[in-house]
Motif scaffolding. Structure first.
Motif, PDB file in Angstrom:
ATOM      1  N   TYR A  83       0.839  -1.199   0.000  1.00  0.00           N
ATOM      2  CA  TYR A  83       0.000   0.000   0.000  1.00  0.00           C
ATOM      3  C   TYR A  83       0.878   1.256   0.000  1.00  0.00           C
ATOM      4  CZ  TYR A  83      -3.934   2.995   1.415  1.00  0.00           C
ATOM      5  OH  TYR A  83      -4.909   3.970   1.458  1.00  0.00           O
ATOM      6  N   SER A 181      -9.443   2.062   2.277  1.00  0.00           N
ATOM      7  CA  SER A 181      -8.843   1.729   0.990  1.00  0.00           C
ATOM      8  C   SER A 181      -9.841   1.936  -0.153  1.00  0.00           C
ATOM      9  CB  SER A 181      -8.357   0.275   1.014  1.00  0.00           C
ATOM     10  OG  SER A 181      -7.724  -0.057  -0.198  1.00  0.00           O
ATOM     11  N   PHE A 182     -11.121   1.660   0.093  1.00  0.00           N
ATOM     12  CA  PHE A 182     -12.140   1.848  -0.949  1.00  0.00           C
ATOM     13  C   PHE A 182     -12.274   3.328  -1.311  1.00  0.00           C
ATOM     14  CE2 PHE A 182     -16.628   2.594  -2.116  1.00  0.00           C
ATOM     15  CZ  PHE A 182     -16.678   1.824  -3.271  1.00  0.00           C
ATOM     16  N   CYS A 185      -9.420   4.309  -3.364  1.00  0.00           N
ATOM     17  CA  CYS A 185      -9.572   3.732  -4.698  1.00  0.00           C
ATOM     18  C   CYS A 185     -10.484   4.602  -5.561  1.00  0.00           C
ATOM     19  CB  CYS A 185     -10.113   2.315  -4.590  1.00  0.00           C
ATOM     20  SG  CYS A 185     -10.202   1.418  -6.149  1.00  0.00           S
ATOM     21  N   GLU A 188      -8.515   7.505  -6.873  1.00  0.00           N
ATOM     22  CA  GLU A 188      -7.659   7.193  -8.026  1.00  0.00           C
ATOM     23  C   GLU A 188      -8.490   7.031  -9.296  1.00  0.00           C
ATOM     24  OE1 GLU A 188      -4.530   7.434  -7.694  1.00  0.00           O
ATOM     25  OE2 GLU A 188      -4.533   7.531  -5.510  1.00  0.00           O
ATOM     26  N   VAL A 279      -4.856   1.401  -8.435  1.00  0.00           N
ATOM     27  CA  VAL A 279      -6.206   0.829  -8.257  1.00  0.00           C
ATOM     28  C   VAL A 279      -6.110  -0.673  -8.010  1.00  0.00           C
ATOM     29  CG1 VAL A 279      -8.388   0.341  -9.425  1.00  0.00           C
ATOM     30  CG2 VAL A 279      -7.382   2.619  -9.583  1.00  0.00           C
ATOM     31  N   HIS A 282      -5.075  -1.300  -4.486  1.00  0.00           N
ATOM     32  CA  HIS A 282      -6.187  -1.124  -3.553  1.00  0.00           C
ATOM     33  C   HIS A 282      -7.090  -2.360  -3.544  1.00  0.00           C
ATOM     34  CE1 HIS A 282      -5.590   2.885  -2.069  1.00  0.00           C
ATOM     35  NE2 HIS A 282      -5.462   3.389  -3.282  1.00  0.00           N
ATOM     36  N   VAL A 283      -7.350  -2.914  -4.711  1.00  0.00           N
ATOM     37  CA  VAL A 283      -8.190  -4.117  -4.779  1.00  0.00           C
ATOM     38  C   VAL A 283      -7.512  -5.279  -4.061  1.00  0.00           C
ATOM     39  CG1 VAL A 283      -9.207  -5.824  -6.333  1.00  0.00           C
ATOM     40  CG2 VAL A 283      -9.325  -3.393  -6.907  1.00  0.00           C
TER      41      VAL A 283
END
Length: 579
Positions: A83, A181-182, A185, A188, A279, A282-283
């Motif tokens: 991350y 994190s979502f 995301c 981004e 991205v 993040h996933v």
């Protein structure tokens, strides 16, 4: 005779009641001590409850627990490093993207003014080094727009972070890590849309990306939740080392991320590939948290935090003050966690917590706010190229990584005395205070080099010395957790995220303003201000008192710890028996 017998029986009854009361109080004191001296998630010797277990909630033998089902910082470190690397990789492309989008809009407006009608737009290479953009007007617009983005993210994060931090004490860390994190995301994805459809989507939509980031607490909350997870998994004596590992991963990611991002852009000739990669990270991060990472808080601790929160809400609703109805709108109300109202040594406890939080605020604000000034100053005064400035950044961050991965763990291993079983642990110890004061000393010395340096080697030496101040932040934050009950760890670190969010706004605004006003007359003035701020923090560190007990551990226990350090106690004598 009957009266004498009754009197004797009454005395015996009262004596029995007094002894029972003493046993009860002693038991409560031991429980309070153990709650702060044991690891927050230490399993009992025979059984433990696995909250992440998919089956029915039950007591399972310790030997039957798989290692990946046990909460541990070692399980969280790899995804956090990934991350942090993604953040470092996107940092420079994001600045270049903002500059190019602002420049494109500026040139288009100027072209319209000249032609007074139809015109052929100038097409820039988004994210590349466009000579047309290297003019003061574009730089000023880009700096102002970047400030807007920081203000939106900082203010929203300051409002949201402490609430989410407190909420994590009641629902666990994993869910809010995924939420954070979502939101990043979504930020981004908004950047990618502005990049790919720049003709249809205005760059002002980037403010929406900042809002997405701020509404989930931004990276400051992610860091606070990671520290909360580490607090749940470690004992007091190992907590600063655990925090240093996460800070080391952060700086390592910031150091290697730009190189990875630059390599990807060079090979693909497309700046968007970096944001696509972020991205994907993040996933991966969210999937790892969801399917792999075990929850660090037990259901019992979450239930206890929920009950205490409900009790606080009940007391607040019973208050006669009309202001109590607007608590949720008060951004600074969560700061009350730094001003405890229960327990022993309240004056020293409050002083320590306020001082530690203030020092952390200064160090984060100065560190975050001075980065741009240092790079601008070195470029103008020493004519550093972008490549050389990147080397300098990697050099400084690499030295921080060495300090956090090597120096701090070694200091903890060889100079922190392991507490006796059952020993009352209260607040930070002498090693914590020495590390904090030493870190601030290196910050003062290194920033003084910035002030007096008139050539590159001396300026870089200042950066190397100041980088050792990175030992201070994880020690400060771990020390703060030692001054607060375990059920308020998330709330406390959420408040630290609030202060970091405010520093993220105040620091760059103040230092960029000072530098812009003095750049032509006395550009070193900003470093004088930095030295003065670090000196204030250094003086404040001397007001921190070691071994300020929490949860009712009294002055006698503190004096006993001091006596042990002076060698006045028998090392073999157990202080307090622990089961």
């Amino acid at each position: 005779m009957d009266h004498q017998a009754e009197g004797s029986e009454g005395r015996l009854l009262r004596r029995s009641q007094d002894e029972e009361g003493h046993r009860r109080r002693d038991s409560e004191d031991v429980d309070a001590v153990e709650s702060q001296s044991k690891p927050l998630l230490t399993p009992v010797e025979t059984h433990t409850t696995i909250d992440s277990y998919d089956g029915p909630s039950e007591e399972l033998p310790k030997d039957s627990i798989k290692w990946w089902k046990r909460p541990s910082i070692l399980i969280l470190l790899p995804p956090f490093l990934l991350y942090a690397t993604a953040l470092g990789a996107a940092a420079v492309p994001r600045v270049n993207l903002v500059l190019t989008l602002v420049c494109q809009d500026y040139l288009n407006r100027k072209e319209r003014e000249v032609t007074h009608g139809d015109f052929t737009p100038i097409k820039l290479v988004l994210g590349a080094d466009n000579p047309e953009c290297e003019i003061p007007e574009v730089g000023a617009h880009a700096a102002t727009f970047t400030l807007y983005m920081n203000i939106i993210t900082g203010i929203l994060s300051a409002i949201i972070s402490p609430r989410l931090g407190q909420y994590s004490d009641r629902i666990g860390r994993r869910k809010l890590l995924i939420l954070g994190s979502f939101g990043a995301c979504l930020c981004e994805i908004t950047l990618i849309l502005c990049l790919k459809f720049s003709d249809q989507i205005s760059y002002w939509w980037l403010l929406l990306a900042s809002a997405f980031e701020g509404l989930v607490g931004a990276f400051t909350l992610i860091l606070a939740l990671v520290h909360s997870y580490a607090s749940d998994c470690t004992t007091f004596e190992k907590r600063s080392s655990a925090f240093s590992l996460f800070h080391g991963c952060l700086f390592l990611g910031i150091a290697i991320g730009p190189a990875i991002g630059g390599f990807a852009i060079e090979k693909t000739d497309d700046i968007a590939v970096v944001f696509y990669g972020v991205v994907v990270v993040h996933v991966i991060f969210m999937s790892y948290i969801l399917f792999v990472l075990p929850e660090s808080l037990s259901k019992a601790k979450m239930k206890l935090a929920e009950e205490k929160f409900a009790e606080e809400m009940r007391k607040s609703s019973d208050s006669a003050s009309w202001l109590s109805n607007f608590r949720v709108l008060n951004v600074f109300e969560p700061l009350n966690v730094l001003w405890p109202t229960e327990g022993g040594n309240l004056t020293k406890l409050r002083t320590n917590m306020i001082m530690l939080a203030a020092i952390d605020f200064i160090m984060f604000g100065v560190g975050f706010g001075s980065i741009t000034v240092i790079l601008l100053y070195s470029k103008i005064e020493f004519h550093w190229t972008t490549k050389f400035a990147s080397y300098y950044t990697s050099f400084v961050n690499a030295s921080r990584v060495v300090g956090l991965f090597v120096i701090l763990p070694l200091l903890t291993r060889f100079f922190r005395k392991k507490p006796q079983p059952g020993a009352p642990v209260g607040g930070c110890d002498h090693l914590d205070t020495l590390i904090i004061r030493g870190a601030l000393t290196t910050e003062v010395l290194g920033t003084s080099f910035f002030f007096i340096a008139r050539d590159t080697p001396l300026f870089m030496a200042g950066g190397l010395i100041a980088s050792l101040g990175g030992l201070g932040s994880p020690t400060i934050q771990s020390s703060l957790t030692k001054h607060s009950p375990s059920d308020k760890t998330g709330q406390l670190l959420g408040v630290i995220a609030l202060l970091h969010s405010l520093a993220r706004v105040i620091g760059p605004t103040a230092f960029n303003g000072i530098y812009s006003e003095t750049a032509k007359t006395y550009p070193q003035a900003v470093f004088i201000v930095l030295v003065a701020l670090f000196m204030v923090a250094w003086l404040g560190a001397w007001f921190i008192t070691p071994y300020v007990a929490v949860d009712g551990v009294g002055d006698e226990a503190v004096e006993r710890l001091f006596s042990e350090e002076r060698g006045e106690l028998d090392e073999s004598e157990p202080l307090v028996g622990r089961n």
